[in-house]
Design a protein around this motif. Structure first.
Motif, PDB file in Angstrom:
ATOM      1  N   VAL A 274       0.882  -1.155   0.000  1.00 43.40           N
ATOM      2  CA  VAL A 274       0.000   0.000   0.000  1.00 43.40           C
ATOM      3  C   VAL A 274       0.927   1.213   0.000  1.00 43.40           C
ATOM      4  O   VAL A 274       1.622   1.480   0.970  1.00 43.40           O
TER       5      VAL A 274
ATOM      6  N   TYR B 187       1.773   5.191  -0.314  1.00 43.73           N
ATOM      7  CA  TYR B 187       1.197   6.511  -0.061  1.00 43.73           C
ATOM      8  C   TYR B 187       2.312   7.540  -0.100  1.00 43.73           C
ATOM      9  O   TYR B 187       3.488   7.209  -0.080  1.00 43.73           O
TER      10      TYR B 187
ATOM     11  N   ILE C  41      -3.011   7.178  -2.609  1.00 41.06           N
ATOM     12  CA  ILE C  41      -2.862   5.816  -2.081  1.00 41.06           C
ATOM     13  C   ILE C  41      -3.009   4.858  -3.256  1.00 41.06           C
ATOM     14  O   ILE C  41      -3.996   4.877  -3.973  1.00 41.06           O
ATOM     15  N   THR C  42      -1.990   4.031  -3.441  1.00 43.71           N
ATOM     16  CA  THR C  42      -1.950   3.089  -4.551  1.00 43.71           C
ATOM     17  C   THR C  42      -1.613   1.704  -4.009  1.00 43.71           C
ATOM     18  O   THR C  42      -0.859   1.580  -3.049  1.00 43.71           O
TER      19      THR C  42
ATOM     20  N   PHE D 174       3.091  -1.270   4.081  1.00 49.01           N
ATOM     21  CA  PHE D 174       2.777   0.147   3.915  1.00 49.01           C
ATOM     22  C   PHE D 174       4.070   0.874   3.598  1.00 49.01           C
ATOM     23  O   PHE D 174       5.004   0.864   4.392  1.00 49.01           O
TER      24      PHE D 174
ATOM     25  N   ASP E 212       5.942   4.446   2.349  1.00 48.90           N
ATOM     26  CA  ASP E 212       5.875   5.894   2.141  1.00 48.90           C
ATOM     27  C   ASP E 212       6.793   6.228   0.971  1.00 48.90           C
ATOM     28  O   ASP E 212       8.007   6.030   1.038  1.00 48.90           O
TER      29      ASP E 212
END
Length: 96
Positions: A39, A41, A47-48, A61, A63
């Motif tokens: 995920v 972001y 958000i992809t 997740f 960044d």
């Protein structure tokens, strides 16, 4: 004399068992899907969701700001994440 047969389960007990089994199946599927996706972001992508390069719970997740503007060698320990970001188009490969 043989022992008496067990008493049938009440309908409420069967409902609880079905809910528990359903919860375990959904939880397992979510865990499986989470292991195969990033995920992403940050940056300008919002958000992809991108496919991971293999199954792992690490780096689920990501960044994007952690990678933008840094040389590739600075992120060598996260090469699988970089490869996945390049393949899904959230990061552009640097020109050599």
């Amino acid at each position: 004399m043989p022992p008496p047969p067990p008493a049938p389960r009440a309908a409420s007990e069967r409902g609880v068992v079905k809910i528990r089994v359903f919860t375990l199946i959904v939880g397992g599927l979510l865990l499986l899907i989470t292991g195969f996706t990033h995920v992403v972001y940050g940056g300008n992508v919002g958000i992809t969701v991108c496919a991971k390069d293999g199954w792992s719970l690490g780096d689920t997740f990501v960044d994007l700001d952690d990678f933008i503007g840094k040389p590739l060698l600075a992120n060598l320990d996260r090469a699988r994440v970089l490869r996945a970001m390049f393949s899904c188009g959230t990061l552009q490969r640097p020109e050599l």
